[in-house]
Design an enzyme around this catalytic site. Structure first.
Site, PDB file in Angstrom:
ATOM      1  N   LYS A  14      -8.957   5.531   5.585  1.00 45.72           N
ATOM      2  CA  LYS A  14      -7.558   5.841   5.269  1.00 45.72           C
ATOM      3  C   LYS A  14      -7.548   6.791   4.076  1.00 45.72           C
ATOM      4  CE  LYS A  14      -6.251   1.247   5.925  1.00 45.72           C
ATOM      5  NZ  LYS A  14      -5.731   0.079   5.337  1.00 45.72           N
ATOM      6  N   ARG A  91     -11.652   3.546  -3.030  1.00 43.39           N
ATOM      7  CA  ARG A  91     -11.589   2.091  -3.052  1.00 43.39           C
ATOM      8  C   ARG A  91     -12.994   1.563  -2.780  1.00 43.39           C
ATOM      9  NH1 ARG A  91     -10.357  -2.051   1.614  1.00 43.39           N
ATOM     10  NH2 ARG A  91     -10.360  -3.938   0.340  1.00 43.39           N
ATOM     11  N   HIS A 180      -8.658  -8.338  -3.340  1.00 46.21           N
ATOM     12  CA  HIS A 180      -7.269  -7.851  -3.395  1.00 46.21           C
ATOM     13  C   HIS A 180      -6.818  -7.586  -4.836  1.00 46.21           C
ATOM     14  CE1 HIS A 180      -6.261 -10.332   0.504  1.00 46.21           C
ATOM     15  NE2 HIS A 180      -6.545  -9.078   0.832  1.00 46.21           N
ATOM     16  N   GLY A 212      -5.323 -10.651   5.663  1.00 44.23           N
ATOM     17  CA  GLY A 212      -6.108 -11.340   4.637  1.00 44.23           C
ATOM     18  C   GLY A 212      -5.102 -11.817   3.594  1.00 44.23           C
ATOM     19  N   GLY A 333       4.162 -11.308   3.209  1.00 41.93           N
ATOM     20  CA  GLY A 333       4.898 -11.564   1.970  1.00 41.93           C
ATOM     21  C   GLY A 333       6.114 -10.654   1.830  1.00 41.93           C
ATOM     22  N   GLU A 334       5.992  -9.416   2.339  1.00 43.69           N
ATOM     23  CA  GLU A 334       7.091  -8.460   2.202  1.00 43.69           C
ATOM     24  C   GLU A 334       8.131  -8.598   3.307  1.00 43.69           C
ATOM     25  OE1 GLU A 334       5.307  -4.508   1.931  1.00 43.69           O
ATOM     26  OE2 GLU A 334       3.866  -5.291   0.488  1.00 43.69           O
TER      27      GLU A 334
HETATM   28  P1  AMP Z   1      -1.157  -6.647   6.136  1.00 38.19           P
HETATM   29  O1  AMP Z   1      -2.547  -7.185   6.311  1.00 38.19           O
HETATM   30  O2  AMP Z   1      -0.678  -6.630   4.731  1.00 38.19           O
HETATM   31  O3  AMP Z   1      -0.918  -5.348   6.861  1.00 38.19           O
HETATM   32  O4  AMP Z   1      -0.186  -7.716   6.865  1.00 38.19           O
HETATM   33  C1  AMP Z   1      -0.258  -7.941   8.246  1.00 38.19           C
HETATM   34  C2  AMP Z   1       0.487  -9.216   8.577  1.00 38.19           C
HETATM   35  O5  AMP Z   1       1.868  -9.092   8.188  1.00 38.19           O
HETATM   36  C3  AMP Z   1       0.486  -9.500  10.072  1.00 38.19           C
HETATM   37  O6  AMP Z   1      -0.012 -10.787  10.337  1.00 38.19           O
HETATM   38  C4  AMP Z   1       1.937  -9.467  10.461  1.00 38.19           C
HETATM   39  O7  AMP Z   1       2.215 -10.481  11.336  1.00 38.19           O
HETATM   40  C5  AMP Z   1       2.681  -9.709   9.176  1.00 38.19           C
HETATM   41  N1  AMP Z   1       3.998  -9.099   9.297  1.00 38.19           N
HETATM   42  C6  AMP Z   1       4.294  -7.795   9.303  1.00 38.19           C
HETATM   43  N2  AMP Z   1       5.623  -7.618   9.531  1.00 38.19           N
HETATM   44  C7  AMP Z   1       6.164  -8.852   9.685  1.00 38.19           C
HETATM   45  C8  AMP Z   1       7.479  -9.356   9.934  1.00 38.19           C
HETATM   46  N3  AMP Z   1       8.517  -8.534  10.116  1.00 38.19           N
HETATM   47  N4  AMP Z   1       7.646 -10.700  10.017  1.00 38.19           N
HETATM   48  C9  AMP Z   1       6.603 -11.529   9.857  1.00 38.19           C
HETATM   49  N5  AMP Z   1       5.355 -11.116   9.622  1.00 38.19           N
HETATM   50  C10 AMP Z   1       5.124  -9.812   9.532  1.00 38.19           C
END
Ligand code: AMP
Length: 402
Positions: A14, A91, A180, A212, A333-334
């Site tokens: 990336k 990174r 992280h 993660g 979380g977001e």
């Molecule tokens: P990341 O590793 O930070 O990209 O997070 C990925 C995780 O965020 C995945 O398991 C997704 O299911 C979760 N996620 C992303 N968007 C949503 C959403 N709108 N509602 C619930 N979980 C989400």
């Protein structure tokens, strides 16, 4: 000054270019299937449509060569010549106990990172390949390494020492490192800004909940504990990782299922977590959908996940003798409105009162606790690339990093 941020995986990479005079993202992209059939680069200049190019890329040097072409492209590029890139920020996953902050990459640093390969055999080698490729393609541009482990180096020994023979720590470096770190540090700094209080006066619990997942206890800007350990397998239940389990399960599982070491590792890292419990998916969106349709195992997976996050929040409040704010970040979380609600529900006696209306928000910096909540709950979208670019810029311009 423009900074190129590179995050190299074994077959993917990336990148972003940021203008650090105003911290603006100029373009970003992803290279996939490096060294395989169908290598592809997807590039996006801010404000323009993405473009995709399928082109053979036999190794990381070829991949970075295409990144450099993309960022100089007449239509989709953001620079006219490589001279405009003042520095590259890489990174790097693991710095062991060698570095507690980002550093300018010198021959000595490179050697130190090679020495950390046994601690991160899957991650550090591709990170180093990225550094090698940039060194060859842009030999005069300074490069900085930003480590996932660095922020957690402030943990005291009682947080990082495992209760196994001490000589294993001395001989093999077996201790808790945490990961992280760039994300935990970034959201902690943002939370302090949002609350308009110095980081030095805050006790924070940062919850990075993505595929993660990890939680950190941050007291006066210093990490004092985090849930990931010797590897990212420890701690919270994750998308496909088990998180904390009784270590005796590993030997027992190997015996009763007749598993070799590699298979056992694969099960704990790739087939466990909410995927393992639900048997459906590692993606929380799929699980929420299945749970809404009445799938019991999906419901159970979500409950086990939330239980573990609450467990760590409680533990860290005890460790810090209080907490000013809990911060949620990363994919779940977001975006996971229901999950944040479940995690924070019924914690009024601890001083946590989430506001169900304010909580209905995704991907935007927001205080989501009620006015009368003693512990604030804050949503902060993470931005590891910006943090990498910031450290890189501050190091090469002599400002230094904390
Ligand atoms: P990341 O590793 O930070 O990209 O997070 C990925 C995780 O965020 C995945 O398991 C997704 O299911 C979760 N996620 C992303 N968007 C949503 C959403 N709108 N509602 C619930 N979980 C989400």
């Amino acid at each position: 000054m423009k900074v190129l941020v590179i995050n190299c995986g074994s077959s993917s990479l990336k990148y972003q270019v940021l203008d650090m005079t105003n911290e603006v993202l100029e373009c970003k992209g992803l290279v996939e299937r490096i060294g395989m059939d169908g290598s592809v680069i997807t590039h996006e200049k801010t404000g323009m449509d993405k473009f995709k190019l399928v082109v053979p890329m036999e190794d990381h040097k070829a991949a970075i060569g295409h990144v450099l072409m993309a960022i100089q492209d007449e239509n989709h590029g953001v620079i006219k010549s490589m001279d405009e890139i003042g520095a590259v920020g890489h990174r790097v996953v693991h710095a062991g106990e060698k570095y507690d902050k980002s550093v300018l990459i010198t021959d000595e640093v490179y050697k130190a990172l090679e020495e950390c390969i046994p601690l991160a055999p899957l991650h550090n080698p591709p990170n180093l390949l990225g550094i090698d490729a940039c060194k060859q393609l842009m030999p005069k541009t300074p490069m900085v390494a930003v480590f996932d482990t660095a922020f957690h180096q402030t943990m005291p020994p009682e947080s990082y020492i495992y209760a196994i023979p001490y000589e294993y720590y001395e001989k093999h470096g077996i201790r808790r490192y945490g990961f992280h770190g760039t994300s935990h540090k970034y959201v902690a700094e943002r939370a302090a800004d949002i609350l308009n209080v110095s980081l030095d006066d805050l006790k924070l619990i940062t919850c990075h909940l993505g595929n993660g997942a990890s939680v950190s206890a941050i007291k006066r800007g210093k990490c004092i504990d985090t849930s990931m350990g010797f590897t990212p397998l420890e701690g919270l239940v994750m998308g496909t990782r088990s998180g904390d389990i009784d270590p005796a399960i590993v030997t027992y599982m190997r015996e009763v299922e007749n598993l070799d070491q590699g298979k056992a590792n694969e099960i704990l890292n790739k087939k466990s977590g909410v995927l393992g419990i639900s048997g459906i998916s590692s993606d929380f969106r799929d699980l929420e959908e299945a749970a809404a349709d009445g799938n019991e195992r999906a419901m159970l997976a979500l409950k086990v996940f939330a239980h573990k996050v609450r467990f760590y929040i409680g533990a860290y409040i005890a460790e810090m003798n209080g907490c000013d704010a809990i911060v949620f970040t990363a994919g779940l979380g977001e975006n996971g409105i229901d999950m944040r609600d479940v995690i924070c529900n019924d914690l009024g006696n601890l001083g946590i009162k989430i506001d169900v209306v304010k909580n209905k928000v995704r991907g935007k910096e927001t205080i989501i606790s009620r006015e009368d909540s003693k512990i604030k709950v804050i949503l902060v979208p993470t931005n590891e690339e910006l943090m990498i670019a910031r450290d890189t810029y501050n190091i090469v311009t002599g400002k230094g990093v904390k």
